[in-house]
Write a protein that holds these residues in place. Structure first.
Motif, PDB file in Angstrom:
ATOM      1  N   MET A   1       0.980  -1.015  -0.361  1.00  0.00           N
ATOM      2  CA  MET A   1       0.152   0.049   0.071  1.00  0.00           C
ATOM      3  C   MET A   1       0.656   1.329  -0.115  1.00  0.00           C
ATOM      4  O   MET A   1       0.689   2.287  -0.742  1.00  0.00           O
ATOM      5  CB  MET A   1      -1.302  -0.129   0.840  1.00  0.00           C
ATOM      6  N   VAL A   2       1.964   1.277   0.599  1.00  0.00           N
ATOM      7  CA  VAL A   2       2.606   2.437   1.122  1.00  0.00           C
ATOM      8  C   VAL A   2       3.717   2.615  -0.348  1.00  0.00           C
ATOM      9  O   VAL A   2       3.289   3.938  -1.005  1.00  0.00           O
ATOM     10  CB  VAL A   2       3.783   2.758   2.371  1.00  0.00           C
ATOM     11  N   THR A   3       3.836   1.594  -1.035  1.00  0.00           N
ATOM     12  CA  THR A   3       4.366   1.450  -2.124  1.00  0.00           C
ATOM     13  C   THR A   3       3.662   2.440  -3.439  1.00  0.00           C
ATOM     14  O   THR A   3       3.936   3.537  -3.967  1.00  0.00           O
ATOM     15  CB  THR A   3       5.043   0.187  -2.524  1.00  0.00           C
ATOM     16  N   SER A   4       2.624   2.044  -3.142  1.00  0.00           N
ATOM     17  CA  SER A   4       1.706   2.108  -4.580  1.00  0.00           C
ATOM     18  C   SER A   4       1.267   3.540  -3.946  1.00  0.00           C
ATOM     19  O   SER A   4       0.648   4.830  -5.505  1.00  0.00           O
ATOM     20  CB  SER A   4      -0.115   1.398  -4.037  1.00  0.00           C
ATOM     21  N   ILE A   5       0.954   3.637  -2.901  1.00  0.00           N
ATOM     22  CA  ILE A   5       0.957   5.578  -2.541  1.00  0.00           C
ATOM     23  C   ILE A   5       1.879   6.251  -2.892  1.00  0.00           C
ATOM     24  O   ILE A   5       1.808   7.740  -3.343  1.00  0.00           O
ATOM     25  CB  ILE A   5       0.302   5.930  -0.843  1.00  0.00           C
ATOM     26  N   LEU A   6       3.220   6.060  -2.213  1.00  0.00           N
ATOM     27  CA  LEU A   6       4.469   6.770  -3.303  1.00  0.00           C
ATOM     28  C   LEU A   6       4.509   7.007  -4.320  1.00  0.00           C
ATOM     29  O   LEU A   6       4.486   7.787  -5.734  1.00  0.00           O
ATOM     30  CB  LEU A   6       5.758   6.257  -2.628  1.00  0.00           C
ATOM     31  N   GLN A   7       4.090   5.907  -5.453  1.00  0.00           N
ATOM     32  CA  GLN A   7       4.276   5.812  -6.693  1.00  0.00           C
ATOM     33  C   GLN A   7       2.945   7.087  -7.366  1.00  0.00           C
ATOM     34  O   GLN A   7       2.810   7.485  -8.255  1.00  0.00           O
ATOM     35  CB  GLN A   7       3.877   4.177  -7.702  1.00  0.00           C
ATOM     36  N   LYS A   8       1.614   6.993  -6.887  1.00  0.00           N
ATOM     37  CA  LYS A   8       0.720   7.561  -7.390  1.00  0.00           C
ATOM     38  C   LYS A   8       0.943   9.176  -6.872  1.00  0.00           C
ATOM     39  O   LYS A   8       0.286   9.865  -7.941  1.00  0.00           O
ATOM     40  CB  LYS A   8      -0.175   7.171  -6.312  1.00  0.00           C
ATOM     41  N   THR A   9       2.174   9.468  -5.988  1.00  0.00           N
ATOM     42  CA  THR A   9       2.088  10.997  -5.304  1.00  0.00           C
ATOM     43  C   THR A   9       3.759  10.806  -5.856  1.00  0.00           C
ATOM     44  O   THR A   9       3.152  12.433  -6.038  1.00  0.00           O
ATOM     45  CB  THR A   9       1.761  11.232  -3.756  1.00  0.00           C
ATOM     46  N   GLY A  10       4.468  10.156  -6.351  1.00  0.00           N
ATOM     47  CA  GLY A  10       5.677  10.752  -6.493  1.00  0.00           C
ATOM     48  C   GLY A  10       6.499  11.523  -5.811  1.00  0.00           C
ATOM     49  O   GLY A  10       7.411  11.316  -5.575  1.00  0.00           O
ATOM     50  N   LEU A  16       9.345  10.855   3.494  1.00  0.00           N
ATOM     51  CA  LEU A  16       7.792  10.141   4.278  1.00  0.00           C
ATOM     52  C   LEU A  16       8.538   9.470   5.433  1.00  0.00           C
ATOM     53  O   LEU A  16       9.790   8.718   5.750  1.00  0.00           O
ATOM     54  CB  LEU A  16       7.132   9.537   3.593  1.00  0.00           C
ATOM     55  N   GLY A  17       7.936   9.387   6.365  1.00  0.00           N
ATOM     56  CA  GLY A  17       7.752   9.002   8.173  1.00  0.00           C
ATOM     57  C   GLY A  17       6.786   8.233   8.247  1.00  0.00           C
ATOM     58  O   GLY A  17       5.560   9.062   8.181  1.00  0.00           O
ATOM     59  N   ILE A  18       6.705   7.131   8.955  1.00  0.00           N
ATOM     60  CA  ILE A  18       6.114   6.333   9.635  1.00  0.00           C
ATOM     61  C   ILE A  18       6.105   5.989  11.222  1.00  0.00           C
ATOM     62  O   ILE A  18       6.834   5.845  11.496  1.00  0.00           O
ATOM     63  CB  ILE A  18       5.748   5.052   8.995  1.00  0.00           C
ATOM     64  N   GLU A  19       5.032   6.605  11.778  1.00  0.00           N
ATOM     65  CA  GLU A  19       5.166   5.999  13.308  1.00  0.00           C
ATOM     66  C   GLU A  19       4.735   5.085  13.599  1.00  0.00           C
ATOM     67  O   GLU A  19       3.712   4.883  13.137  1.00  0.00           O
ATOM     68  CB  GLU A  19       4.826   7.326  13.843  1.00  0.00           C
ATOM     69  N   LEU A  36       8.791  -3.407   8.682  1.00  0.00           N
ATOM     70  CA  LEU A  36       9.521  -1.837   9.360  1.00  0.00           C
ATOM     71  C   LEU A  36      11.055  -2.250   7.950  1.00  0.00           C
ATOM     72  O   LEU A  36      11.988  -1.461   7.393  1.00  0.00           O
ATOM     73  CB  LEU A  36      10.042  -2.176  10.203  1.00  0.00           C
ATOM     74  N   GLU A  37      11.448  -3.287   8.192  1.00  0.00           N
ATOM     75  CA  GLU A  37      13.173  -3.300   7.463  1.00  0.00           C
ATOM     76  C   GLU A  37      12.670  -2.871   5.454  1.00  0.00           C
ATOM     77  O   GLU A  37      13.408  -2.279   4.364  1.00  0.00           O
ATOM     78  CB  GLU A  37      13.905  -4.810   7.388  1.00  0.00           C
ATOM     79  N   ARG A  38      11.735  -3.170   5.232  1.00  0.00           N
ATOM     80  CA  ARG A  38      10.904  -3.624   3.106  1.00  0.00           C
ATOM     81  C   ARG A  38      10.934  -1.273   3.762  1.00  0.00           C
ATOM     82  O   ARG A  38      11.788  -0.815   2.906  1.00  0.00           O
ATOM     83  CB  ARG A  38      10.078  -4.102   3.198  1.00  0.00           C
ATOM     84  N   LEU A  39      10.292  -1.228   4.840  1.00  0.00           N
ATOM     85  CA  LEU A  39       9.887   0.163   4.699  1.00  0.00           C
ATOM     86  C   LEU A  39      11.086   1.709   4.556  1.00  0.00           C
ATOM     87  O   LEU A  39      11.487   2.381   3.959  1.00  0.00           O
ATOM     88  CB  LEU A  39       9.237   1.094   5.547  1.00  0.00           C
ATOM     89  N   SER A  40      12.037   0.370   6.086  1.00  0.00           N
ATOM     90  CA  SER A  40      13.529   1.149   5.747  1.00  0.00           C
ATOM     91  C   SER A  40      14.638   1.408   4.919  1.00  0.00           C
ATOM     92  O   SER A  40      15.021   2.556   3.713  1.00  0.00           O
ATOM     93  CB  SER A  40      14.346   0.948   6.974  1.00  0.00           C
ATOM     94  N   SER A  41      13.834   0.044   4.232  1.00  0.00           N
ATOM     95  CA  SER A  41      15.411   0.167   2.601  1.00  0.00           C
ATOM     96  C   SER A  41      14.345   1.051   1.346  1.00  0.00           C
ATOM     97  O   SER A  41      15.319   1.368   0.368  1.00  0.00           O
ATOM     98  CB  SER A  41      14.896  -1.559   2.182  1.00  0.00           C
TER      99      SER A  41
END
Length: 152
Positions: A1-10, A16-19, A36-41
């Motif tokens: 979902m995060v990857t998709s949102i990043l692609q859509k928004t550019g 981006l910070g996630i808590e 978390l490792e995937r997001l951090s990478s």
């Protein structure tokens, strides 16, 4: 979902910070570490929110690919009156710095707290002392006024 949102928004992931709250992080630690490792990478900044209020494990703290620890306002609010809160906040700041994490103090509401945190080299602070929560459009207007005043 995060990857998709990043692609859509550019949006560049570094912005981006996630808590994640400490209590949620500790529920299924192995799964959490993997996610978390995937997001951090990807370059996303990961913060543990309300640190010290859950059932923290220092073993897993060193395994989480995090960038920031956020000290709960429950401890920050007692800095002026409770010696134990002073010790806890000082210790969390020292721990975070030793692990090369940024440390954020939540709920800063007065100058005494600000001075205490600055003396201990707290990286970031947030709270009513600086600004009350604002809707995005009001924040944008405030930011524009600030830039105009600072650039003048």
């Amino acid at each position: 979902m995060v990857t998709s949102i990043l692609q859509k928004t550019g949006l560049d992931p570094q912005f981006l910070g996630i808590e994640i709250t400490e209590s949620i992080a500790m529920q299924d630690m192995e799964t959490t570490i993997g996610k978390l490792e995937r997001l951090s990478s990807m370059g996303i900044q990961i913060s543990i929110d309300d640190f010290g209020t859950g059932f923290s494990s220092l073993y897993y703290l060193k395994k989480f690919p995090i960038h920031k620890l956020k000290i709960s306002q429950h401890f920050v609010s007692g800095i002026a009156t409770d010696q134990n809160d002073k010790v806890i906040v000082s210790s969390v700041i020292a721990l975070a710095q030793s692990l090369k994490f940024k440390v954020v103090a939540e709920g800063v509401e007065n100058e005494e707290q600000l001075v205490f945190l600055k003396q201990r080299q707290c990286d970031e602070m947030q709270g009513y002392l600086f600004c009350k929560p604002l809707p995005a459009d009001e924040f944008g207007k405030m930011e524009m006024r600030h830039n105009v005043l600072c650039d003048a």
